[in-house]
Design an enzyme around this catalytic site. Structure first.
Site, PDB file in Angstrom:
ATOM      1  N   ARG A  89       7.841   1.062  -5.595  1.00 48.63           N
ATOM      2  CA  ARG A  89       6.649   1.242  -6.445  1.00 48.63           C
ATOM      3  C   ARG A  89       7.069   1.492  -7.893  1.00 48.63           C
ATOM      4  O   ARG A  89       6.424   1.025  -8.828  1.00 48.63           O
ATOM      5  CB  ARG A  89       5.818   2.404  -5.932  1.00 48.63           C
ATOM      6  CG  ARG A  89       5.246   2.144  -4.535  1.00 48.63           C
ATOM      7  CD  ARG A  89       4.562   3.382  -3.986  1.00 48.63           C
ATOM      8  NE  ARG A  89       3.998   3.154  -2.665  1.00 48.63           N
ATOM      9  CZ  ARG A  89       4.656   3.413  -1.530  1.00 48.63           C
ATOM     10  NH1 ARG A  89       5.887   3.892  -1.552  1.00 48.63           N
ATOM     11  NH2 ARG A  89       4.073   3.201  -0.353  1.00 48.63           N
ATOM     12  N   ASP A 149      -0.204   8.479   2.406  1.00 52.71           N
ATOM     13  CA  ASP A 149       0.982   8.891   3.164  1.00 52.71           C
ATOM     14  C   ASP A 149       0.619  10.008   4.145  1.00 52.71           C
ATOM     15  O   ASP A 149       1.105  10.031   5.280  1.00 52.71           O
ATOM     16  CB  ASP A 149       2.064   9.382   2.196  1.00 52.71           C
ATOM     17  CG  ASP A 149       2.210   8.455   1.010  1.00 52.71           C
ATOM     18  OD1 ASP A 149       3.190   7.713   0.931  1.00 52.71           O
ATOM     19  OD2 ASP A 149       1.288   8.453   0.159  1.00 52.71           O
ATOM     20  N   ARG A 152      -1.065   8.364   6.996  1.00 49.85           N
ATOM     21  CA  ARG A 152      -0.077   7.672   7.856  1.00 49.85           C
ATOM     22  C   ARG A 152       0.686   8.689   8.706  1.00 49.85           C
ATOM     23  O   ARG A 152       0.972   8.439   9.878  1.00 49.85           O
ATOM     24  CB  ARG A 152       0.917   6.890   6.981  1.00 49.85           C
ATOM     25  CG  ARG A 152       0.326   5.636   6.400  1.00 49.85           C
ATOM     26  CD  ARG A 152       1.304   4.900   5.483  1.00 49.85           C
ATOM     27  NE  ARG A 152       0.737   3.622   5.090  1.00 49.85           N
ATOM     28  CZ  ARG A 152       0.954   3.047   3.910  1.00 49.85           C
ATOM     29  NH1 ARG A 152       1.728   3.616   3.008  1.00 49.85           N
ATOM     30  NH2 ARG A 152       0.402   1.875   3.633  1.00 49.85           N
ATOM     31  N   HIS A 176       4.148   9.614  -4.590  1.00 49.24           N
ATOM     32  CA  HIS A 176       3.716   8.591  -3.627  1.00 49.24           C
ATOM     33  C   HIS A 176       4.809   7.524  -3.678  1.00 49.24           C
ATOM     34  O   HIS A 176       4.766   6.605  -4.488  1.00 49.24           O
ATOM     35  CB  HIS A 176       2.364   8.001  -4.034  1.00 49.24           C
ATOM     36  CG  HIS A 176       2.003   6.749  -3.266  1.00 49.24           C
ATOM     37  ND1 HIS A 176       1.941   6.696  -1.898  1.00 49.24           N
ATOM     38  CD2 HIS A 176       1.696   5.490  -3.693  1.00 49.24           C
ATOM     39  CE1 HIS A 176       1.605   5.472  -1.514  1.00 49.24           C
ATOM     40  NE2 HIS A 176       1.462   4.725  -2.580  1.00 49.24           N
TER      41      HIS A 176
END
Ligand SMILES: NC(=O)c1ccc[n+]([C@@H]2O[C@H](COP(=O)([O-])OP(=O)(O)OC[C@H]3O[C@@H](n4cnc5c(N)ncnc54)[C@H](O)[C@@H]3O)[C@@H](O)[C@H]2O)c1
Length: 314
Positions: A89, A149, A152, A176
């Site tokens: 990212r 996250d 998840r 993140h």
């Protein structure tokens, strides 16, 4: 209805259009505006969404420009480049920052009263860029952060224990991204620490097995992008929950990216910690009782972000 609720979405790609769809199905907004540099794309998405409307809740959905974002309650930014397979990212930072330098002033001009939710990656850095470029109070700039996250993580743990993921309470804080931090010391199911809950499910608590579940959480985006090119259903659902907590003043606690000052010694960075989200945006954040190792990992994660922010010379 007392007043109309207007949400503008900047970027009508995978994430923006999927979020628009979840928002339309939720019935929370009376007006939804999609803005994209690729006007044809946003117009196509609007047509398709409008044709789903007779099966769900009525709303005014349109493709527009920044002037059309006027009086928005919330503006959600999903514009920008997405990760390619194998890309982190953080590697997106320079190109997406350039996009934000034009997008954020345009939003601030058109909708100065709006709360801005940043979803584009790297989300923590772009949340900070949005805060600085817009000059908005910190409460009104929220990054989706590790909301995804944490979800998840709940899924992986719930799946391993054979229980509803909504009954798992375990946070991922920090960036993140690759330096995110699982808070094992406070993780619990129905108030029972995992070390005690595992035997109730006929399992021995095994930290190595737990670490593998966190690894699956952390690397999930890479796997999904490798398999189908992008991730969007889960982030659209998480963004909807942030929007819902704002519009309905729910005061939900979510691990969003927010500007922190002296959180375990970390200041002047946007990073995820559990925060209470109300009609005014970030109402307060929760000071977790982290273990020493967790606090160290959180500070390391913050340093990675701060070093990048410093290099941007904002
Ligand atoms: N925060 C999270 O948890 C999370 C999860 C998934 C994706 N993302 C991020 O969301 C972003 C969007 O991902 P995607 O899969 O939808 O990408 P996408 O390529 O499908 O869509 C991006 C859209 O942005 C538009 N755009 C580009 N520049 C623009 C500008 N200046 N003004 C308006 N629109 C512009 C593009 O035309 C495109 O339609 C990426 O940065 C991605 O990494 C974040």
């Amino acid at each position: 209805m007392d007043r109309l609720t207007k949400i503008s979405i900047i970027g009508a790609g995978n994430v923006g259009s999927t979020f628009a769809y979840t928002l339309m199905l939720s019935g929370l907004a009376s007006d939804i505006v999609l803005v994209d540099i690729n006007k044809k794309k946003s117009e196509g998405e609007v047509m398709d969404l409008n044709h789903a409307m007779p099966f769900s809740s009525p709303a005014n959905i349109s493709s527009g420009n920044y002037d059309d974002c006027k009086s928005s309650d919330i503006v959600v930014i999903t514009a920008g480049l997405a990760q390619k397979p194998g890309e982190t990212r953080l590697q997106l930072v320079e190109k997406n920052m350039e996009i934000f330098k034009t997008v954020v002033p345009a939003i601030s001009k058109a909708a100065p009263e709006a709360i801005i939710i940043v979803v584009s990656n790297p989300v923590d850095i772009l949340t900070y860029v949005t805060l600085k470029v817009s000059g908005l109070p910190k409460e009104r700039v929220i990054g989706s952060g590790t909301t995804l996250d944490t979800a998840r993580f709940h899924f992986e743990l719930g799946n391993a224990f054979g229980i509803d993921p909504r009954n798992v309470h375990a946070y991922i804080i920090g960036e993140h991204g690759d330096s995110e931090v699982p808070i094992w010391s406070l993780a619990n199911v129905a108030g029972v620490r995992l070390t005690d809950f595992c035997p109730l499910c006929g399992m021995n608590y095994d930290q190595k097995a737990m670490d593998k579940l966190f690894e699956k959480t952390k690397t999930a985006a890479y796997k999904i992008i490798e398999a189908k090119g992008a991730t969007y259903y889960a982030i659209a659902s998480g963004t909807l929950q942030i929007v819902e907590s704002i519009l309905r003043n729910e005061k939900s606690i979510m691990t969003v990216s927010t500007f922190v000052e002296d959180y375990y010694g970390v200041s002047d960075v946007c990073i995820s910690i559990p925060a209470i989200i109300s009609r005014d945006g970030i109402k307060e954040f929760i000071k977790l009782a982290l273990s020493d190792d967790e606090a160290d990992a959180f500070r390391r994660s913050a340093k990675i972000l701060k070093d990048i922010i410093f290099s941007l010379k904002l």
